[in-house]
Design a protein around this motif. Structure first.
Motif, short mmCIF file in Angstrom:
data_model
loop_
_atom_site.label_atom_id
_atom_site.label_comp_id
_atom_site.label_asym_id
_atom_site.label_seq_id
_atom_site.Cartn_x
_atom_site.Cartn_y
_atom_site.Cartn_z
N ILE A 47 -4.12 20.97 13.72
CA ILE A 47 -4.45 20.35 15.00
C ILE A 47 -5.95 20.45 15.18
O ILE A 47 -6.59 21.35 14.64
N SER A 48 -6.51 19.53 15.95
CA SER A 48 -7.96 19.57 16.17
C SER A 48 -8.30 19.14 17.59
O SER A 48 -7.48 18.55 18.30
N ARG A 53 -16.02 14.94 15.26
CA ARG A 53 -16.49 15.92 14.27
C ARG A 53 -15.40 16.91 13.88
O ARG A 53 -15.33 17.35 12.73
N ALA A 54 -14.51 17.24 14.81
CA ALA A 54 -13.39 18.12 14.52
C ALA A 54 -12.22 17.33 13.92
O ALA A 54 -11.61 17.75 12.93
N THR A 66 1.38 19.22 7.88
CA THR A 66 1.80 18.52 9.10
C THR A 66 0.62 18.44 10.06
O THR A 66 -0.12 19.41 10.24
N ARG A 67 0.45 17.30 10.70
CA ARG A 67 -0.66 17.09 11.63
C ARG A 67 -0.13 16.81 13.03
O ARG A 67 0.74 15.96 13.20
N LEU A 68 -0.67 17.52 14.01
CA LEU A 68 -0.34 17.28 15.42
C LEU A 68 -1.41 16.38 16.02
O LEU A 68 -2.54 16.32 15.52
N PRO A 69 -1.11 15.71 17.14
CA PRO A 69 -2.13 14.89 17.80
C PRO A 69 -3.32 15.74 18.26
O PRO A 69 -3.18 16.93 18.54
N HIS A 70 -4.48 15.12 18.33
CA HIS A 70 -5.69 15.80 18.79
C HIS A 70 -5.45 16.38 20.18
O HIS A 70 -4.65 15.86 20.96
N ILE A 141 -6.44 25.33 13.31
CA ILE A 141 -7.04 24.71 14.49
C ILE A 141 -8.49 24.39 14.16
O ILE A 141 -9.31 25.28 13.98
N VAL A 142 -8.80 23.10 14.04
CA VAL A 142 -10.15 22.67 13.71
C VAL A 142 -10.86 22.36 15.02
O VAL A 142 -10.46 21.43 15.74
#
Length: 192
Positions: A47-48, A53-54, A66-70, A141-142
């Motif tokens: 997640i970011s 930039r993140a 797996t990617r979560l929404p920003h 966490i980016v």
């Protein structure tokens, strides 16, 4: 037990106070990106912050994870009227306030910005919600310098001034483990 892998986004090369401005990250160091990708756990949830930039750094290291929404609440400090200005320029106009903001962080806020205590409350709530939703997972966490410091402050039970004493480089990893009874800090500012 939930492990947080807090990654600071790629560099922007800005020489000013960058908070909510959406400056792009320089992700041209593909070797550093590859090392970071390989260092982070598989599987994990990524997640970011919603700032590019993140978000772009998260995309560069995501791979098959797996990617979560920003998440808006993972943004950097809102510097308000100080945004994209150099420290010396602000100090010339408002020396007492800017010194207090950095030297004794807490309730002091930039004009039209947020105080350190407000940043901590915003980020803590976002991280707590992520931990509750993904208990037992590895969360990558980016985010940003300030976001990572809020979690170090909380996990190490530091005051704000002590938290600001930590260096957090671009593309570094800070690892914090959360269990129902305690926080443990592993790596701080690790550059794979």
């Amino acid at each position: 037990m939930t492990r947080l892998h807090l990654v600071r986004h790629g560099p922007t090369h800005a020489k000013s106070m960058v908070g909510w401005s959406d400056l792009p990250a320089d992700l041209s160091d593909t070797a550093a990106i590859a090392r970071l990708h390989d260092h982070l756990p598989h599987p994990a949830i990524v997640i970011s912050s919603d700032l590019s930039r993140a978000a772009d750094t998260a995309s560069a290291i995501q791979g098959a994870r797996t990617r979560l929404p920003h998440h808006l609440d993972l943004r950097e400090i809102n510097f308000g009227d100080w945004e994209l200005r150099r420290f010396a320029e602000i100090e010339a106009e408002d020396p007492d306030r800017i010194r207090a903001y950095w030297e004794t962080p807490g309730d002091v806020r930039p004009p039209n910005g947020e105080s350190w205590n407000e940043v901590c409350a915003r980020v803590d709530a976002a991280v707590d919600a992520l931990i509750a939703q993904h208990a037992g997972a590895d969360l990558i966490i980016v985010a940003h310098f300030g976001v990572i410091l809020t979690q170090l402050q909380r996990a190490l039970q530091l005051d704000a001034e002590q938290a600001f004493g930590h260096r957090i480089d671009n593309l570094s990893v800070t690892q914090i483990t959360h269990s129902p009874t305690k926080w443990d800090v592993g790596l701080i500012n690790h550059l794979p």
